[in-house]
Motif scaffolding. Structure first.
Motif, PDB file in Angstrom:
ATOM      1  N   PRO A 133       0.818  -1.224   0.000  1.00 60.36           N
ATOM      2  CA  PRO A 133       0.000   0.000   0.000  1.00 60.36           C
ATOM      3  C   PRO A 133       0.850   1.272   0.000  1.00 60.36           C
ATOM      4  O   PRO A 133       1.816   1.383   0.754  1.00 60.36           O
ATOM      5  CB  PRO A 133      -0.827  -0.117   1.285  1.00 60.36           C
ATOM      6  CG  PRO A 133      -0.222  -1.214   2.080  1.00 60.36           C
ATOM      7  CD  PRO A 133       0.581  -2.075   1.168  1.00 60.36           C
ATOM      8  N   VAL A 134       0.445   2.195  -0.858  1.00 58.82           N
ATOM      9  CA  VAL A 134       1.133   3.483  -0.972  1.00 58.82           C
ATOM     10  C   VAL A 134       0.776   4.334   0.239  1.00 58.82           C
ATOM     11  O   VAL A 134      -0.394   4.437   0.621  1.00 58.82           O
ATOM     12  CB  VAL A 134       0.697   4.186  -2.279  1.00 58.82           C
ATOM     13  CG1 VAL A 134       1.189   5.624  -2.312  1.00 58.82           C
ATOM     14  CG2 VAL A 134       1.188   3.408  -3.487  1.00 58.82           C
ATOM     15  N   THR A 165      -3.195   6.240  -9.778  1.00 62.39           N
ATOM     16  CA  THR A 165      -4.512   5.659 -10.083  1.00 62.39           C
ATOM     17  C   THR A 165      -5.292   5.327  -8.808  1.00 62.39           C
ATOM     18  O   THR A 165      -6.269   4.580  -8.858  1.00 62.39           O
ATOM     19  CB  THR A 165      -4.377   4.379 -10.939  1.00 62.39           C
ATOM     20  OG1 THR A 165      -3.646   3.416 -10.195  1.00 62.39           O
ATOM     21  CG2 THR A 165      -3.682   4.662 -12.253  1.00 62.39           C
ATOM     22  N   LEU A 166      -4.835   5.861  -7.666  1.00 57.15           N
ATOM     23  CA  LEU A 166      -5.613   5.639  -6.443  1.00 57.15           C
ATOM     24  C   LEU A 166      -6.972   6.314  -6.594  1.00 57.15           C
ATOM     25  O   LEU A 166      -7.052   7.405  -7.149  1.00 57.15           O
ATOM     26  CB  LEU A 166      -4.918   6.272  -5.225  1.00 57.15           C
ATOM     27  CG  LEU A 166      -3.485   5.864  -4.900  1.00 57.15           C
ATOM     28  CD1 LEU A 166      -3.040   6.547  -3.614  1.00 57.15           C
ATOM     29  CD2 LEU A 166      -3.382   4.363  -4.753  1.00 57.15           C
ATOM     30  N   VAL A 170      -9.258   7.527  -1.575  1.00 52.12           N
ATOM     31  CA  VAL A 170      -8.049   7.030  -0.906  1.00 52.12           C
ATOM     32  C   VAL A 170      -6.956   8.102  -0.966  1.00 52.12           C
ATOM     33  O   VAL A 170      -6.252   8.353   0.023  1.00 52.12           O
ATOM     34  CB  VAL A 170      -7.564   5.706  -1.563  1.00 52.12           C
ATOM     35  CG1 VAL A 170      -6.239   5.259  -0.958  1.00 52.12           C
ATOM     36  CG2 VAL A 170      -8.621   4.612  -1.417  1.00 52.12           C
ATOM     37  N   TYR A 251     -28.940  -4.300  -4.912  1.00 52.57           N
ATOM     38  CA  TYR A 251     -27.755  -3.580  -5.356  1.00 52.57           C
ATOM     39  C   TYR A 251     -28.165  -2.114  -5.402  1.00 52.57           C
ATOM     40  O   TYR A 251     -29.051  -1.734  -6.164  1.00 52.57           O
ATOM     41  CB  TYR A 251     -27.367  -4.126  -6.726  1.00 52.57           C
ATOM     42  CG  TYR A 251     -26.273  -3.390  -7.455  1.00 52.57           C
ATOM     43  CD1 TYR A 251     -25.441  -2.488  -6.806  1.00 52.57           C
ATOM     44  CD2 TYR A 251     -26.061  -3.626  -8.800  1.00 52.57           C
ATOM     45  CE1 TYR A 251     -24.432  -1.840  -7.486  1.00 52.57           C
ATOM     46  CE2 TYR A 251     -25.056  -2.981  -9.492  1.00 52.57           C
ATOM     47  CZ  TYR A 251     -24.250  -2.079  -8.832  1.00 52.57           C
ATOM     48  OH  TYR A 251     -23.246  -1.437  -9.514  1.00 52.57           O
ATOM     49  N   PHE A 299      -9.362  -0.073   0.270  1.00 52.28           N
ATOM     50  CA  PHE A 299      -8.715   0.411  -0.955  1.00 52.28           C
ATOM     51  C   PHE A 299      -9.719   0.987  -1.954  1.00 52.28           C
ATOM     52  O   PHE A 299      -9.360   1.277  -3.096  1.00 52.28           O
ATOM     53  CB  PHE A 299      -7.857  -0.697  -1.577  1.00 52.28           C
ATOM     54  CG  PHE A 299      -6.746  -1.117  -0.643  1.00 52.28           C
ATOM     55  CD1 PHE A 299      -5.736  -0.221  -0.313  1.00 52.28           C
ATOM     56  CD2 PHE A 299      -6.747  -2.373  -0.054  1.00 52.28           C
ATOM     57  CE1 PHE A 299      -4.732  -0.573   0.566  1.00 52.28           C
ATOM     58  CE2 PHE A 299      -5.743  -2.729   0.833  1.00 52.28           C
ATOM     59  CZ  PHE A 299      -4.735  -1.836   1.154  1.00 52.28           C
ATOM     60  N   TRP A 304     -18.357   4.985  -6.262  1.00 53.75           N
ATOM     61  CA  TRP A 304     -18.182   5.854  -7.434  1.00 53.75           C
ATOM     62  C   TRP A 304     -18.476   7.281  -7.001  1.00 53.75           C
ATOM     63  O   TRP A 304     -19.103   7.520  -5.980  1.00 53.75           O
ATOM     64  CB  TRP A 304     -19.102   5.440  -8.584  1.00 53.75           C
ATOM     65  CG  TRP A 304     -20.485   5.114  -8.121  1.00 53.75           C
ATOM     66  CD1 TRP A 304     -21.425   5.994  -7.676  1.00 53.75           C
ATOM     67  CD2 TRP A 304     -21.047   3.807  -7.976  1.00 53.75           C
ATOM     68  NE1 TRP A 304     -22.552   5.319  -7.273  1.00 53.75           N
ATOM     69  CE2 TRP A 304     -22.354   3.973  -7.462  1.00 53.75           C
ATOM     70  CE3 TRP A 304     -20.603   2.515  -8.251  1.00 53.75           C
ATOM     71  CZ2 TRP A 304     -23.194   2.890  -7.198  1.00 53.75           C
ATOM     72  CZ3 TRP A 304     -21.450   1.444  -7.993  1.00 53.75           C
ATOM     73  CH2 TRP A 304     -22.721   1.640  -7.485  1.00 53.75           C
ATOM     74  N   GLY A 329      -7.862   7.141 -13.934  1.00 53.32           N
ATOM     75  CA  GLY A 329      -8.921   6.439 -13.195  1.00 53.32           C
ATOM     76  C   GLY A 329     -10.233   6.823 -13.857  1.00 53.32           C
ATOM     77  O   GLY A 329     -10.268   7.797 -14.624  1.00 53.32           O
ATOM     78  N   ASP A 330     -11.285   6.093 -13.552  1.00 51.98           N
ATOM     79  CA  ASP A 330     -12.556   6.438 -14.206  1.00 51.98           C
ATOM     80  C   ASP A 330     -12.951   7.889 -13.925  1.00 51.98           C
ATOM     81  O   ASP A 330     -13.610   8.537 -14.731  1.00 51.98           O
ATOM     82  CB  ASP A 330     -13.676   5.445 -13.835  1.00 51.98           C
ATOM     83  CG  ASP A 330     -14.034   5.435 -12.364  1.00 51.98           C
ATOM     84  OD1 ASP A 330     -13.340   6.083 -11.558  1.00 51.98           O
ATOM     85  OD2 ASP A 330     -15.026   4.775 -12.017  1.00 51.98           O
ATOM     86  N   THR A 337     -17.718   5.483 -13.275  1.00 50.08           N
ATOM     87  CA  THR A 337     -18.409   4.213 -12.946  1.00 50.08           C
ATOM     88  C   THR A 337     -18.206   3.127 -13.995  1.00 50.08           C
ATOM     89  O   THR A 337     -18.829   2.074 -13.893  1.00 50.08           O
ATOM     90  CB  THR A 337     -19.930   4.328 -12.660  1.00 50.08           C
ATOM     91  OG1 THR A 337     -20.624   4.504 -13.896  1.00 50.08           O
ATOM     92  CG2 THR A 337     -20.268   5.449 -11.716  1.00 50.08           C
ATOM     93  N   TRP A 338     -17.357   3.348 -14.984  1.00 48.00           N
ATOM     94  CA  TRP A 338     -17.084   2.275 -15.941  1.00 48.00           C
ATOM     95  C   TRP A 338     -15.579   2.037 -16.085  1.00 48.00           C
ATOM     96  O   TRP A 338     -14.798   2.983 -16.156  1.00 48.00           O
ATOM     97  CB  TRP A 338     -17.672   2.602 -17.316  1.00 48.00           C
ATOM     98  CG  TRP A 338     -19.168   2.710 -17.303  1.00 48.00           C
ATOM     99  CD1 TRP A 338     -19.888   3.837 -17.550  1.00 48.00           C
ATOM    100  CD2 TRP A 338     -20.112   1.670 -17.020  1.00 48.00           C
ATOM    101  NE1 TRP A 338     -21.228   3.563 -17.441  1.00 48.00           N
ATOM    102  CE2 TRP A 338     -21.397   2.240 -17.110  1.00 48.00           C
ATOM    103  CE3 TRP A 338     -20.000   0.325 -16.690  1.00 48.00           C
ATOM    104  CZ2 TRP A 338     -22.567   1.512 -16.882  1.00 48.00           C
ATOM    105  CZ3 TRP A 338     -21.156  -0.403 -16.469  1.00 48.00           C
ATOM    106  CH2 TRP A 338     -22.416   0.182 -16.570  1.00 48.00           C
ATOM    107  N   GLN A 339     -15.221   0.761 -16.200  1.00 50.82           N
ATOM    108  CA  GLN A 339     -13.806   0.421 -16.390  1.00 50.82           C
ATOM    109  C   GLN A 339     -13.263   1.051 -17.676  1.00 50.82           C
ATOM    110  O   GLN A 339     -12.088   1.382 -17.763  1.00 50.82           O
ATOM    111  CB  GLN A 339     -13.642  -1.096 -16.483  1.00 50.82           C
ATOM    112  CG  GLN A 339     -13.943  -1.812 -15.177  1.00 50.82           C
ATOM    113  CD  GLN A 339     -13.685  -3.303 -15.283  1.00 50.82           C
ATOM    114  OE1 GLN A 339     -12.598  -3.730 -15.616  1.00 50.82           O
ATOM    115  NE2 GLN A 339     -14.696  -4.093 -14.996  1.00 50.82           N
ATOM    116  N   ALA A 342     -11.679   4.244 -16.963  1.00 52.23           N
ATOM    117  CA  ALA A 342     -10.367   4.111 -16.324  1.00 52.23           C
ATOM    118  C   ALA A 342      -9.307   3.788 -17.383  1.00 52.23           C
ATOM    119  O   ALA A 342      -8.220   4.379 -17.398  1.00 52.23           O
ATOM    120  CB  ALA A 342     -10.418   3.006 -15.266  1.00 52.23           C
TER     121      ALA A 342
END
Ligand code: FAD
Length: 361
Positions: A133-134, A165-166, A170, A251, A299, A304, A329-330, A337-339, A342
């Motif tokens: 962990p950074v 990319t944290l 975080v 969900y 982490f 989102w 990052g996204d 909210t989408w890969q 990112a």
């Protein structure tokens, strides 16, 4: 109610009303006489109206009895009353799959969404350091120093550039030399607290209701659109026709009535009740409950970015580097909210570094 009923009965009722208005001359100012005729032809087909422009139900909305052999012929359904269809709170759920991100045909990685980062990790091999962990991101005269811990020992890495990319949630709690403009932007960002509740169960939704994947929505209760814009019951879209499956019930975000549930047991009870409402008698078949709260994963610290106004405000600060620290990052894309967001932002950050290096040599 089944989605095909809701969609097609609504279409039928609305088409009938519009045809009525046109035929009574109520739209004569708006539509030319030629278009009036064309519109009536369109409405008849769009709403599946009778030749007298009345909607009496449609096969598109499903059947009360399916056609069979011998004497067993199909039996149509009475249309749902328009009054019942005007419940505004249920339309966001009905229209959900028409959102651009959810339209057919959708593919999914076999084994779940995280197979995508796992595939990247496999290609990258030893480049990736796990369990490190950074703790700090520092600026040096000619680059960046990242301080991390590895099995309790404090270590550091120096490089000319850093692509951070944290998640911002975080990064907010990570010591750094980031400039005040970036720190201020980070502090303006809040993350939603997404959750999922999953159960193992016999696939009664497939065996009894012909539901293969997709979503059911409730309009009231802790797991409903009333509690969060997303809350729903999600059926597995893989492993069809196998004996058991994982049912996600619900969900959503830990908000509204759901957030006031006092304990884990209460959350599981609410989840079971939601399934019982949708599938009477089946709530008791749910076993091995699992609750995941993204706000509590160290982490992630959230699921989102929350809220309106993000792209008009803090977003802009992450698009340019802070000295030699680049962000990806996204949250650095218009696909939060989408890969995909990112991945695109990572490509963008690397392209910016390449351009900078080329310009300086
Ligand atoms: C419930 C849920 C469902 C989703 N469903 C989908 C979906 O179906 N499809 C889709 O495309 N997207 C989905 N997303 C969104 C997707 O997960 C994100 O868009 C994507 O993960 C963002 O990627 P990222 O690299 O920006 O951040 P992350 O994936 O969060 O990556 C950040 C990385 O940094 C690591 N990290 C954090 N802190 C530290 C530290 N101190 N030191 C070192 N490493 C650290 C984390 O472990 C993580 O690996 C979903 C998200 C949630 C929460």
């Amino acid at each position: 109610m089944e989605e095909r009923e809701v969609i097609n009965d609504t279409r039928g009722h609305v088409a009938e009303l519009l045809a009525k208005a046109i035929r009574q001359g109520a739209l004569d100012q708006e539509v030319t006489s030629e278009d009036r005729e064309r519109m009536l032809v369109f409405l008849q087909s769009f709403g599946d109206l009778r030749s007298d422009y009345v909607y009496v139900g449609s096969r598109r909305a499903g059947l009360k009895r399916l056609p069979g052999a011998g004497e067993v012929d199909e039996e149509g359904r009475e249309p749902l009353p328009m009054r019942a269809l005007l419940d505004a709170s249920f339309w966001p759920g009905v229209m959900f799959e028409e959102g651009l991100d959810y339209q057919a045909t959708m593919f999914q990685p076999t084994g779940g969404m995280d197979r995508i980062p796992h595939a990247f990790a496999q290609k990258l091999g030893k480049v990736v350091k796990y369990g490190c962990p950074v703790r700090e991101i520092r600026k040096t005269p000619n680059g960046v120093r990242v301080v991390y811990t590895e099995r309790g020992a404090v270590r550091s890495l120096e490089a000319s550039y850093c692509v951070c990319t944290l998640p911002l949630s975080v990064l907010k709690a990570t010591q750094s030399d980031l400039s005040p403009r970036v720190v201020s932007a980070i502090n303006q960002v809040a993350y939603d607290a997404g959750y999922k509740i999953a159960w193992e169960s016999r696939r009664f939704w497939e065996q009894e209701n012909n539901i293969y994947g997709g979503i059911s929505w409730l309009s009231t209760g802790p797991i409903s659109l009333e509690s969060s814009v997303l809350a729903n019951v999600w059926y597995p879209s893989g492993g069809m026709l196998s004996e058991k499956g994982v049912l996600v019930a619900g969900y959503g975000t830990e908000s509204g009535e759901f957030s006031r549930l006092p304990s884990m047991e209460a959350k599981f009870a609410a989840s079971r009740t939601a399934v019982e409402k949708l599938h009477p008698g089946r709530g008791k078949e749910l076993t091995k409950p699992l609750y995941v709260s993204w706000a509590k994963i160290p982490f992630n610290l959230g699921s989102w970015i929350r809220g309106e106004g993000y792209h008009e405000g803090p977003y802009k600060e992450f698009l340019n580097p802070d000295d030699r620290i680049y962000f990806a990052g996204d949250y650095c894309s218009h696909l939060t909210t989408w890969q995909e967001g990112a991945a695109l932002s990572a490509q963008r950050a690397v392209e910016m570094i390449v351009r900078r290096v080329r310009e300086t040599v």
